[in-house]
Design a protein around this motif. Sequence first.
Motif, PDB file in Angstrom:
ATOM      1  N   LYS A  64      39.767  35.174  47.033  1.00 37.06           N
ATOM      2  CA  LYS A  64      38.188  34.601  46.879  1.00 37.06           C
ATOM      3  C   LYS A  64      37.359  35.175  48.023  1.00 37.06           C
ATOM      4  CE  LYS A  64      38.561  32.070  43.199  1.00 37.06           C
ATOM      5  NZ  LYS A  64      38.075  32.457  41.817  1.00 37.06           N
ATOM      6  N   THR A  65      38.013  35.441  49.162  1.00 39.23           N
ATOM      7  CA  THR A  65      37.338  35.929  50.379  1.00 39.23           C
ATOM      8  C   THR A  65      36.937  37.254  49.977  1.00 39.23           C
ATOM      9  OG1 THR A  65      38.591  34.662  51.719  1.00 39.23           O
ATOM     10  CG2 THR A  65      37.150  36.569  52.719  1.00 39.23           C
ATOM     11  N   ALA A  66      37.737  38.026  49.402  1.00 37.59           N
ATOM     12  CA  ALA A  66      37.692  39.561  48.996  1.00 37.59           C
ATOM     13  C   ALA A  66      36.504  39.509  47.771  1.00 37.59           C
ATOM     14  CB  ALA A  66      38.870  40.105  48.575  1.00 37.59           C
ATOM     15  N   LEU A  67      36.778  38.442  47.056  1.00 37.95           N
ATOM     16  CA  LEU A  67      35.765  38.467  45.748  1.00 37.95           C
ATOM     17  C   LEU A  67      34.533  38.264  46.208  1.00 37.95           C
ATOM     18  CD1 LEU A  67      34.919  38.191  42.789  1.00 37.95           C
ATOM     19  CD2 LEU A  67      35.367  35.767  42.988  1.00 37.95           C
ATOM     20  N   ASN A  68      34.010  37.621  47.582  1.00 36.86           N
ATOM     21  CA  ASN A  68      33.018  37.240  47.966  1.00 36.86           C
ATOM     22  C   ASN A  68      32.257  38.418  48.553  1.00 36.86           C
ATOM     23  OD1 ASN A  68      33.177  34.418  47.401  1.00 36.86           O
ATOM     24  ND2 ASN A  68      33.630  34.107  49.500  1.00 36.86           N
TER      25      ASN A  68
ATOM     26  N   GLY B  68      25.117  36.314  41.325  1.00 42.57           N
ATOM     27  CA  GLY B  68      25.434  35.257  42.378  1.00 42.57           C
ATOM     28  C   GLY B  68      26.790  34.980  42.388  1.00 42.57           C
ATOM     29  N   VAL B  69      27.278  34.257  43.600  1.00 45.41           N
ATOM     30  CA  VAL B  69      28.589  33.921  43.788  1.00 45.41           C
ATOM     31  C   VAL B  69      28.578  32.369  44.040  1.00 45.41           C
ATOM     32  CG1 VAL B  69      28.721  34.992  46.205  1.00 45.41           C
ATOM     33  CG2 VAL B  69      30.795  34.710  44.854  1.00 45.41           C
ATOM     34  N   PHE B  70      29.694  31.740  43.506  1.00 47.30           N
ATOM     35  CA  PHE B  70      29.334  30.055  43.496  1.00 47.30           C
ATOM     36  C   PHE B  70      30.626  29.438  43.424  1.00 47.30           C
ATOM     37  CE2 PHE B  70      26.018  31.862  40.543  1.00 47.30           C
ATOM     38  CZ  PHE B  70      24.711  31.273  41.160  1.00 47.30           C
ATOM     39  N   HIS B  71      30.583  28.361  44.323  1.00 52.24           N
ATOM     40  CA  HIS B  71      31.811  27.253  44.457  1.00 52.24           C
ATOM     41  C   HIS B  71      31.428  26.370  43.260  1.00 52.24           C
ATOM     42  CE1 HIS B  71      34.555  24.735  45.854  1.00 52.24           C
ATOM     43  NE2 HIS B  71      33.517  23.741  46.202  1.00 52.24           N
ATOM     44  N   PRO B  72      32.334  26.065  42.341  1.00 56.87           N
ATOM     45  CA  PRO B  72      31.889  24.919  41.191  1.00 56.87           C
ATOM     46  C   PRO B  72      32.217  23.682  41.781  1.00 56.87           C
ATOM     47  CG  PRO B  72      34.059  26.082  40.996  1.00 56.87           C
ATOM     48  CD  PRO B  72      33.592  26.709  42.101  1.00 56.87           C
ATOM     49  N   GLY B  73      32.421  23.447  42.823  1.00 57.99           N
ATOM     50  CA  GLY B  73      32.983  22.031  43.346  1.00 57.99           C
ATOM     51  C   GLY B  73      34.481  22.040  43.181  1.00 57.99           C
ATOM     52  N   TRP B  74      34.931  20.809  43.655  1.00 58.70           N
ATOM     53  CA  TRP B  74      36.446  20.548  43.407  1.00 58.70           C
ATOM     54  C   TRP B  74      36.360  19.913  42.038  1.00 58.70           C
ATOM     55  CZ3 TRP B  74      40.328  16.756  46.128  1.00 58.70           C
ATOM     56  CH2 TRP B  74      41.441  16.836  45.656  1.00 58.70           C
TER      57      TRP B  74
ATOM     58  N   LEU C 219      22.239  37.472  49.005  1.00 61.58           N
ATOM     59  CA  LEU C 219      23.440  36.764  48.206  1.00 61.58           C
ATOM     60  C   LEU C 219      24.035  35.516  49.556  1.00 61.58           C
ATOM     61  CD1 LEU C 219      24.984  36.968  45.513  1.00 61.58           C
ATOM     62  CD2 LEU C 219      26.793  38.041  47.249  1.00 61.58           C
ATOM     63  N   HIS C 220      24.161  34.529  48.885  1.00 58.74           N
ATOM     64  CA  HIS C 220      24.799  33.455  49.567  1.00 58.74           C
ATOM     65  C   HIS C 220      26.132  33.042  48.705  1.00 58.74           C
ATOM     66  CE1 HIS C 220      22.047  33.440  52.851  1.00 58.74           C
ATOM     67  NE2 HIS C 220      20.907  33.250  51.877  1.00 58.74           N
ATOM     68  N   LEU C 221      26.944  32.303  49.289  1.00 54.51           N
ATOM     69  CA  LEU C 221      28.146  31.477  48.684  1.00 54.51           C
ATOM     70  C   LEU C 221      27.487  30.132  48.391  1.00 54.51           C
ATOM     71  CD1 LEU C 221      30.774  31.081  47.322  1.00 54.51           C
ATOM     72  CD2 LEU C 221      31.745  30.586  49.651  1.00 54.51           C
ATOM     73  N   VAL C 222      27.152  29.859  47.232  1.00 52.52           N
ATOM     74  CA  VAL C 222      26.307  28.861  46.708  1.00 52.52           C
ATOM     75  C   VAL C 222      27.183  27.586  45.833  1.00 52.52           C
ATOM     76  CG1 VAL C 222      24.233  27.650  45.582  1.00 52.52           C
ATOM     77  CG2 VAL C 222      24.205  29.842  46.889  1.00 52.52           C
TER      78      VAL C 222
END
Length: 184
Positions: free
Chosen positions: A110-114, A132-138, A172-175
């Motif tokens: 996932k770091t590489a994907l970012n 965009g690049v997203f964290h969907p939550g847990w 771009l941010h990881l949002v």
Amino acid sequence: MKALKGDITLHALDVTDVAAIKALSKDIDEPLDILIVNAGHGTRGEGDFGDLDYDVWKQFLDVNLYGAVATAEAFAPQVKKAKGKIAFLSSKMGSIEDASGGAMAYRTSKTALNMASKVVAHALAASGVAVGVFHPGWVKTDMGGPSALIDTQKSVSGLRDQIAKLTPGSELHLVAYDGDVIPW
Ligand SMILES: NC(=O)c1ccc[n+]([C@@H]2O[C@H](COP(=O)([O-])OP(=O)(O)OC[C@H]3O[C@@H](n4cnc5c(N)ncnc54)[C@H](OP(=O)(O)O)[C@@H]3O)[C@@H](O)[C@H]2O)c1
């Protein structure tokens, strides 16, 4: 699948098969408003440092990194036609600043994907495509498990709001699904 309603066409795809991704892209020759790059290999089955299985690690990279980038690359022409958006599903677990130990394969994929998301965003900015690049939550899914913090409705509704805010060329941010910016 059973939850899907409406005028929907499904296509089977293994994102580790780059030839199959390219073939599907040829079949779908129409503008795409939003490409959601969602497929992910979860943390189960990884060894810990001292007992790492490198073949297993490569499977994580195949899905979470190469599969994601190959999907974006293959469908970029259709997204360009619509001046649309590409949304990568990453994870807070790929954040270097946020990381605790463990989950070597998942975290690094996932770091590489970012980073890859940022490269893709730059490559497509001039063509009017927003990335965009997203964290969907847990999330309570097969991957997140029943103890996860939020259900799929909350995650997806939040992600829809965040995707709607994307504009081409913006930084771009990881949002996260709720709009929180997660440090890289
Ligand atoms: N759930 C969470 O808490 C959480 C947290 C952070 C990030 N994420 C990320 O959010 C995304 C969605 O996760 P999820 O929770 O929905 O996971 P999930 O319940 O494990 O589902 C994973 C999805 O990815 C698909 N997939 C896996 N390997 C694939 C391949 N080689 N080719 C095509 N599709 C493949 C699976 O398809 P099949 O069912 O056909 O195998 C499934 O639809 C992933 O990128 C994940 O890393 C999830």
